[in-house]
Design a protein around this motif. Structure first.
Motif, short mmCIF file in Angstrom:
data_model
loop_
_atom_site.label_atom_id
_atom_site.label_comp_id
_atom_site.label_asym_id
_atom_site.label_seq_id
_atom_site.Cartn_x
_atom_site.Cartn_y
_atom_site.Cartn_z
N SER A 198 39.13 51.06 34.01
CA SER A 198 38.31 51.25 32.81
C SER A 198 38.26 49.98 31.97
CB SER A 198 38.86 52.39 31.97
OG SER A 198 38.79 53.60 32.69
N PHE A 199 39.39 49.29 31.85
CA PHE A 199 39.44 48.03 31.10
C PHE A 199 38.53 46.99 31.75
CE2 PHE A 199 41.36 43.87 30.30
CZ PHE A 199 41.34 43.86 28.92
N LEU A 200 38.64 46.86 33.07
CA LEU A 200 37.80 45.89 33.78
C LEU A 200 36.32 46.27 33.71
CD1 LEU A 200 40.00 45.16 36.91
CD2 LEU A 200 39.53 43.63 34.99
N ALA A 201 36.02 47.56 33.77
CA ALA A 201 34.63 48.00 33.66
C ALA A 201 34.04 47.67 32.30
CB ALA A 201 34.54 49.50 33.93
N ALA A 202 34.87 47.78 31.28
CA ALA A 202 34.38 47.50 29.94
C ALA A 202 34.21 46.01 29.66
CB ALA A 202 35.34 48.10 28.91
N LEU A 203 35.09 45.18 30.22
CA LEU A 203 35.10 43.77 29.82
C LEU A 203 34.68 42.78 30.90
CD1 LEU A 203 38.39 43.77 27.74
CD2 LEU A 203 36.04 43.99 26.93
N ALA A 204 34.84 43.12 32.17
CA ALA A 204 34.68 42.09 33.19
C ALA A 204 33.51 42.31 34.15
CB ALA A 204 35.97 41.97 33.99
N VAL A 205 32.86 43.44 34.11
CA VAL A 205 31.84 43.72 35.12
C VAL A 205 30.61 42.85 34.95
CG1 VAL A 205 30.23 45.46 35.95
CG2 VAL A 205 32.60 46.04 35.68
N GLY A 206 30.06 42.82 33.77
CA GLY A 206 28.84 42.05 33.56
C GLY A 206 27.71 42.61 34.40
N HIS A 207 27.10 41.78 35.26
CA HIS A 207 26.00 42.21 36.12
C HIS A 207 26.40 42.33 37.58
CE1 HIS A 207 23.08 41.94 32.92
NE2 HIS A 207 23.57 40.76 32.59
N ALA A 208 27.70 42.36 37.86
CA ALA A 208 28.19 42.48 39.24
C ALA A 208 28.19 43.95 39.66
CB ALA A 208 29.59 41.89 39.36
N SER A 209 27.19 44.33 40.44
CA SER A 209 27.03 45.74 40.79
C SER A 209 28.14 46.24 41.72
CB SER A 209 25.67 45.98 41.44
OG SER A 209 25.56 45.21 42.62
N THR A 210 28.58 45.43 42.65
CA THR A 210 29.64 45.85 43.57
C THR A 210 30.95 46.06 42.83
OG1 THR A 210 28.58 44.59 45.33
CG2 THR A 210 30.85 45.28 45.69
N PHE A 211 31.27 45.16 41.91
CA PHE A 211 32.48 45.30 41.11
C PHE A 211 32.40 46.53 40.22
CE2 PHE A 211 35.29 43.70 37.57
CZ PHE A 211 36.47 43.94 38.25
N ALA A 212 31.21 46.83 39.72
CA ALA A 212 31.01 48.02 38.90
C ALA A 212 31.26 49.29 39.72
CB ALA A 212 29.61 48.04 38.31
N ILE A 213 30.81 49.30 40.97
CA ILE A 213 31.04 50.46 41.84
C ILE A 213 32.52 50.62 42.14
CG2 ILE A 213 30.63 51.36 44.17
CD1 ILE A 213 27.80 50.16 43.96
N VAL A 214 33.22 49.50 42.36
CA VAL A 214 34.67 49.56 42.61
C VAL A 214 35.39 50.11 41.38
CG1 VAL A 214 36.72 48.15 43.00
CG2 VAL A 214 34.67 47.76 44.36
N CYS A 215 35.03 49.63 40.20
CA CYS A 215 35.66 50.13 38.97
C CYS A 215 35.35 51.61 38.76
CB CYS A 215 35.17 49.32 37.76
SG CYS A 215 35.82 47.66 37.70
N PHE A 216 34.12 52.01 39.03
CA PHE A 216 33.73 53.41 38.89
C PHE A 216 34.52 54.28 39.87
CE2 PHE A 216 30.88 56.89 40.25
CZ PHE A 216 30.86 57.60 39.06
N THR A 217 34.69 53.79 41.09
CA THR A 217 35.44 54.55 42.09
C THR A 217 36.91 54.67 41.71
OG1 THR A 217 33.91 53.76 43.79
CG2 THR A 217 36.00 54.65 44.54
N LEU A 218 37.51 53.60 41.25
CA LEU A 218 38.93 53.63 40.88
C LEU A 218 39.20 54.42 39.60
CD1 LEU A 218 40.10 50.02 41.75
CD2 LEU A 218 40.61 52.14 42.96
#
Length: 80
Positions: free
Chosen positions: A39-59
């Motif tokens: 959740s912390f990474l999704a809020a602060l580090a995702v930006g426009h990286a869709s794959t990283f957003a999916i990983v954060c959403f999954t975790l």
């Protein structure tokens, strides 16, 4: 993706509780920390990286998995 992780993690938690003498909070705490970090990474580090957003959403499902799987693991341990 999310449901696969949910299923695998729940089964892993139940197997860990059945086959070891670990206290349930030692299994549940990492689930909370993984969800908090996601959740912390999704809020602060995702930006426009869709794959990283999916990983954060999954975790982010991990605290839910822990809270649902721990009671089943405890019941299975008591009925052993």
């Amino acid at each position: 993706c999310r449901s696969v992780l949910q299923l695998v993690a729940a089964l892993a938690i139940i197997v860990i509780l059945l086959n070891t003498n670990l206290r349930p909070r030692l299994v549940y705490a990492p689930c909370i920390y993984i969800g908090a970090a996601a959740s912390f990474l999704a809020a602060l580090a995702v930006g426009h990286a869709s794959t990283f957003a999916i990983v954060c959403f999954t975790l982010s499902v991990m605290p839910e998995v822990g809270s649902f799987a721990i009671p089943f693991g405890l019941v299975a341990t008591l009925n052993k």
